[in-house]
Design a protein around this motif. Structure first.
Motif, PDB file in Angstrom:
ATOM      1  N   TYR A   1     -23.814  27.783  -3.275  1.00  0.00           N
ATOM      2  CA  TYR A   1     -23.998  26.397  -3.742  1.00  0.00           C
ATOM      3  C   TYR A   1     -23.327  26.269  -5.103  1.00  0.00           C
ATOM      4  O   TYR A   1     -22.888  27.270  -5.702  1.00  0.00           O
ATOM      5  CB  TYR A   1     -25.502  26.074  -3.897  1.00  0.00           C
ATOM      6  CG  TYR A   1     -26.181  27.032  -4.844  1.00  0.00           C
ATOM      7  CD1 TYR A   1     -26.140  26.837  -6.215  1.00  0.00           C
ATOM      8  CD2 TYR A   1     -26.821  28.189  -4.362  1.00  0.00           C
ATOM      9  CE1 TYR A   1     -26.720  27.737  -7.094  1.00  0.00           C
ATOM     10  CE2 TYR A   1     -27.405  29.101  -5.230  1.00  0.00           C
ATOM     11  CZ  TYR A   1     -27.343  28.875  -6.590  1.00  0.00           C
ATOM     12  OH  TYR A   1     -27.889  29.780  -7.459  1.00  0.00           O
ATOM     13  N   TYR A   2     -23.285  25.046  -5.617  1.00  0.00           N
ATOM     14  CA  TYR A   2     -22.822  24.802  -6.985  1.00  0.00           C
ATOM     15  C   TYR A   2     -23.643  23.621  -7.487  1.00  0.00           C
ATOM     16  O   TYR A   2     -23.515  22.513  -6.960  1.00  0.00           O
ATOM     17  CB  TYR A   2     -21.321  24.484  -6.965  1.00  0.00           C
ATOM     18  CG  TYR A   2     -20.620  24.489  -8.310  1.00  0.00           C
ATOM     19  CD1 TYR A   2     -21.321  24.591  -9.510  1.00  0.00           C
ATOM     20  CD2 TYR A   2     -19.238  24.380  -8.367  1.00  0.00           C
ATOM     21  CE1 TYR A   2     -20.652  24.600 -10.728  1.00  0.00           C
ATOM     22  CE2 TYR A   2     -18.559  24.392  -9.575  1.00  0.00           C
ATOM     23  CZ  TYR A   2     -19.276  24.492 -10.745  1.00  0.00           C
ATOM     24  OH  TYR A   2     -18.612  24.482 -11.947  1.00  0.00           O
ATOM     25  N   LYS A   3     -24.500  23.861  -8.472  1.00  0.00           N
ATOM     26  CA  LYS A   3     -25.415  22.806  -8.927  1.00  0.00           C
ATOM     27  C   LYS A   3     -24.673  21.679  -9.654  1.00  0.00           C
ATOM     28  O   LYS A   3     -23.488  21.802  -9.958  1.00  0.00           O
ATOM     29  CB  LYS A   3     -26.481  23.416  -9.836  1.00  0.00           C
ATOM     30  CG  LYS A   3     -27.433  24.344  -9.081  1.00  0.00           C
ATOM     31  CD  LYS A   3     -28.534  24.817  -9.996  1.00  0.00           C
ATOM     32  CE  LYS A   3     -29.361  25.906  -9.310  1.00  0.00           C
ATOM     33  NZ  LYS A   3     -30.317  26.513 -10.242  1.00  0.00           N
ATOM     34  N   ALA A   4     -25.427  20.633  -9.982  1.00  0.00           N
ATOM     35  CA  ALA A   4     -24.812  19.417 -10.532  1.00  0.00           C
ATOM     36  C   ALA A   4     -24.013  19.700 -11.799  1.00  0.00           C
ATOM     37  O   ALA A   4     -24.480  20.389 -12.702  1.00  0.00           O
ATOM     38  CB  ALA A   4     -25.895  18.392 -10.822  1.00  0.00           C
ATOM     39  N   HIS A   5     -22.826  19.167 -11.854  1.00  0.00           N
ATOM     40  CA  HIS A   5     -21.951  19.364 -13.014  1.00  0.00           C
ATOM     41  C   HIS A   5     -20.877  18.276 -12.969  1.00  0.00           C
ATOM     42  O   HIS A   5     -20.747  17.572 -11.975  1.00  0.00           O
ATOM     43  CB  HIS A   5     -21.284  20.745 -12.957  1.00  0.00           C
ATOM     44  CG  HIS A   5     -20.353  20.899 -11.798  1.00  0.00           C
ATOM     45  ND1 HIS A   5     -20.792  21.154 -10.516  1.00  0.00           N
ATOM     46  CD2 HIS A   5     -18.993  20.810 -11.705  1.00  0.00           C
ATOM     47  CE1 HIS A   5     -19.757  21.224  -9.703  1.00  0.00           C
ATOM     48  NE2 HIS A   5     -18.648  21.006 -10.394  1.00  0.00           N
ATOM     49  N   ASN A   6     -20.129  18.143 -14.053  1.00  0.00           N
ATOM     50  CA  ASN A   6     -18.883  17.391 -13.945  1.00  0.00           C
ATOM     51  C   ASN A   6     -17.746  18.340 -14.319  1.00  0.00           C
ATOM     52  O   ASN A   6     -18.000  19.469 -14.741  1.00  0.00           O
ATOM     53  CB  ASN A   6     -18.897  16.100 -14.753  1.00  0.00           C
ATOM     54  CG  ASN A   6     -19.057  16.342 -16.220  1.00  0.00           C
ATOM     55  OD1 ASN A   6     -18.756  17.426 -16.728  1.00  0.00           O
ATOM     56  ND2 ASN A   6     -19.549  15.351 -16.941  1.00  0.00           N
ATOM     57  N   ASP A   7     -16.504  17.902 -14.124  1.00  0.00           N
ATOM     58  CA  ASP A   7     -15.403  18.863 -14.200  1.00  0.00           C
ATOM     59  C   ASP A   7     -14.619  18.790 -15.511  1.00  0.00           C
ATOM     60  O   ASP A   7     -13.624  19.508 -15.660  1.00  0.00           O
ATOM     61  CB  ASP A   7     -14.427  18.634 -13.026  1.00  0.00           C
ATOM     62  CG  ASP A   7     -15.041  19.051 -11.692  1.00  0.00           C
ATOM     63  OD1 ASP A   7     -16.012  19.818 -11.693  1.00  0.00           O
ATOM     64  OD2 ASP A   7     -14.528  18.587 -10.647  1.00  0.00           O
ATOM     65  N   ASN A   8     -15.032  17.914 -16.441  1.00  0.00           N
ATOM     66  CA  ASN A   8     -14.241  17.808 -17.676  1.00  0.00           C
ATOM     67  C   ASN A   8     -15.129  17.759 -18.920  1.00  0.00           C
ATOM     68  O   ASN A   8     -14.839  17.050 -19.871  1.00  0.00           O
ATOM     69  CB  ASN A   8     -13.298  16.596 -17.620  1.00  0.00           C
ATOM     70  CG  ASN A   8     -14.058  15.293 -17.413  1.00  0.00           C
ATOM     71  OD1 ASN A   8     -15.288  15.277 -17.449  1.00  0.00           O
ATOM     72  ND2 ASN A   8     -13.332  14.210 -17.211  1.00  0.00           N
TER      73      ASN A   8
ATOM     74  N   CYS B   1     -20.675  13.206 -11.943  1.00  0.00           N
ATOM     75  CA  CYS B   1     -21.513  14.375 -11.615  1.00  0.00           C
ATOM     76  C   CYS B   1     -21.517  14.610 -10.113  1.00  0.00           C
ATOM     77  O   CYS B   1     -21.639  13.668  -9.341  1.00  0.00           O
ATOM     78  CB  CYS B   1     -22.950  14.107 -12.043  1.00  0.00           C
ATOM     79  SG  CYS B   1     -23.168  14.522 -13.729  1.00  0.00           S
ATOM     80  N   HIS B   2     -21.402  15.876  -9.752  1.00  0.00           N
ATOM     81  CA  HIS B   2     -21.401  16.222  -8.330  1.00  0.00           C
ATOM     82  C   HIS B   2     -21.960  17.619  -8.157  1.00  0.00           C
ATOM     83  O   HIS B   2     -22.060  18.377  -9.122  1.00  0.00           O
ATOM     84  CB  HIS B   2     -19.984  16.121  -7.773  1.00  0.00           C
ATOM     85  CG  HIS B   2     -18.975  16.952  -8.511  1.00  0.00           C
ATOM     86  ND1 HIS B   2     -18.443  16.577  -9.732  1.00  0.00           N
ATOM     87  CD2 HIS B   2     -18.436  18.157  -8.235  1.00  0.00           C
ATOM     88  CE1 HIS B   2     -17.605  17.499 -10.153  1.00  0.00           C
ATOM     89  NE2 HIS B   2     -17.592  18.490  -9.267  1.00  0.00           N
ATOM     90  N   GLU B   3     -22.298  17.963  -6.946  1.00  0.00           N
ATOM     91  CA  GLU B   3     -22.764  19.323  -6.687  1.00  0.00           C
ATOM     92  C   GLU B   3     -22.413  19.712  -5.261  1.00  0.00           C
ATOM     93  O   GLU B   3     -22.090  18.846  -4.440  1.00  0.00           O
ATOM     94  CB  GLU B   3     -24.275  19.452  -6.921  1.00  0.00           C
ATOM     95  CG  GLU B   3     -25.161  18.880  -5.840  1.00  0.00           C
ATOM     96  CD  GLU B   3     -26.651  19.129  -6.132  1.00  0.00           C
ATOM     97  OE1 GLU B   3     -27.212  18.376  -6.937  1.00  0.00           O
ATOM     98  OE2 GLU B   3     -27.224  20.056  -5.551  1.00  0.00           O
TER      99      GLU B   3
HETATM  100 FE   LIG Z   1     -16.752  20.321  -9.623  1.00  0.00          FE
END
Ligand SMILES: [Fe+2]
Ligand SMILES: O=C(O)CCC(=O)C(=O)O
Length: 302
Positions: free
Chosen positions: A202-209, A274-276
Motif C-alpha cells: 500500500y501507500y498511505k495518503a500523501h501528495n507528490d510535491n 492527496c492520494h493513496e
Molecule cells: Fe503519489
C-alpha cells in the motif's frame, strides 16, 4: 493546560515535526488548522481512538514554500498564550471545533483516466520486461519518518519504456492540462519509475510535491499494467478531495474517489492533490502477479 483567551485572539505557535524540523507561525485561536493539530497531539495519549490521517499544508509567511506533513509526524506544539487541548476522557466525545468565521469549502479532486494508453503489443512487452528484470526491484523508500507509510517495490532503470511513455505523454499534454484545469507550463523534465505492489502492499495518503526537492512536480501520472486475468484485488488509487479552510490554508478532505488500477490505463492528476494506494490483496504472493505501474511526474521549470 488552561485557556482564558478569546476565539479570535492571535496565537503564536511553535511546531516540532519528526526529523528535527520546527516552524513558527501565528494564527487565530479558532483556526481549524490549530484545532486539528491539537487534536492530533491529544489523540496520542488515547491509542484506543483511531487517529484521522490528515495531511497538513501550511503556507509560510512572505510567500515562502508551503510546509506539508502528515498529522502523525507532529512531535510537539507550543503555543503562546496557552490553549486547551481537546479532552478525550473518560468518555470520548466527538470533537466540537470552535465556531469559525468561514465555512470550509470542499474542492473535488480532478483526474483524467485514459484506457488502452499503449498498444497491446507495448503493454505485453513492458510486462515481459519487468518479469525478466524482477531481480532489479528494490524496497521503496519514502522521505517521511515512518517505515509503515509505504510498502512496495521500485525499479529505476528502464530507459526504453521511460522514453516511450514520456513521448506519448508529451503528445497529449495540452489535453491533460485542459482537462485538469492546470495553466499551461514549460516542462523541464518528466520523471519515471516502475513499481510493483504485491500482497499487503500500500501507500498511505500523501501528495507528490510536498518538499523542496519535489516542489516543481506539477502533474502526476500512473500507467497501470498487470497479468491477465487480473491476479490481485484492491490497490485502487484513492483521490482525496481538498478542504479549503481559508485563502491560504488547505487540508485533506474526508471525501474521495477510488480509481481502479485497470490494465493498460493511465491516470493523470495535479501533483499537489492527496492520494493513496489502497492495500493490495494478491493471494498467490507471486511477484509476477503484482499490481505494476510505470509512473512519474511532469515537472515545470522553476
Ligand atoms: Fe503519489
Ligand atoms: O501506484 C499508484 O497508484 C500511485 C503511486 C504514487 O502515488 C506515487 O508513486 O507517488
Amino acid at each position: 493546560m488552561t485557556s482564558n483567551i478569546t476565539e479570535t485572539q492571535t496565537v503564536h505557535v511553535m511546531l516540532l515535526i519528526a526529523g528535527g524540523h520546527q516552524c513558527e507561525l501565528s494564527m487565530p485561536a479558532d483556526a481549524p488548522l490549530l484545532q486539528d493539530m491539537l487534536e492530533a497531539i491529544a489523540l496520542r495519549s488515547h491509542p484506543e481512538r483511531s487517529q484521522p490521517n490528515k495531511l497538513f499544508q501550511i503556507p509560510m509567511e512572505d510567500g515562502g514554500p508551503t510546509l506539508y506533513f502528515p498529522s502523525r509526524s507532529i512531535v510537539a506544539i507550543a503555543t503562546d498564550p496557552p490553549v486547551s487541548l481537546p479532552d478525550f476522557s473518560p468518555e470520548p466525545e466527538p470533537i466540537q471545533p470552535l465556531q469559525t468565521a468561514t465555512t470550509p469549502i470542499i474542492i473535488e479532486s480532478k483526474s483524467l483516466k485514459i484506457q488502452n494508453f499503449l498498444s497491446e503489443e507495448e503493454n505485453q512487452r513492458i510486462l515481459n520486461y519487468v518479469i525478466d528484470n524482477r531481480g532489479a526491484f528494490e524496497d521503496s523508500q519514502i522521505g517521511i519518518d515512518d517505515p509503515n507509510y509505504r510498502r512496495s517495490k521500485i525499479f529505476y532503470y528502464f530507459h526504453e519504456f521511460g522514453d516511450l511513455i514520456k513521448e506519448r505523454i508529451k503528445q497529449i499534454l495540452p489535453q491533460i492540462t485542459e482537462h485538469l484545469a492546470i495553466p499551461t507550463f514549460e516542462v523541464s523534465e518528466i520523471e519515471a519509475q516502475i513499481t510493483a505492489h504485491n500482497d499487503g502492499h500500500y501507500y498511505k495518503a500523501h501528495n507528490d510535491n510536498g518538499d523542496g526537492v519535489t516542489a516543481t512536480r506539477t502533474i502526476s501520472y500512473i500507467y497501470y499494467f498487470h497479468r491477465e486475468p487480473k491476479p490481485f484485488i484492491g490497490g485502487e488509487l484513492r483521490m482525496y478531495d481538498t478542504l479549503k479552510l481559508s485563502d491560504t490554508l488547505y487540508s485533506m478532505a474526508e471525501s474521495y474517489t477510488d480509481i481502479p488500477p485497470t490494465n493498460n490505463s493511465i491516470v493523470f492528476f495535479a501533483s499537489g492533490c492527496c492520494h493513496e494506494v489502497r492495500p493490495v490483496n494478491c493471494p498467490s504472493k507471486n511477484f509476477l502477479d503484482s499490481r505494476f505501474t510505470l509512473n512519474g511526474w511532469i515537472r515545470r521549470t522553476e
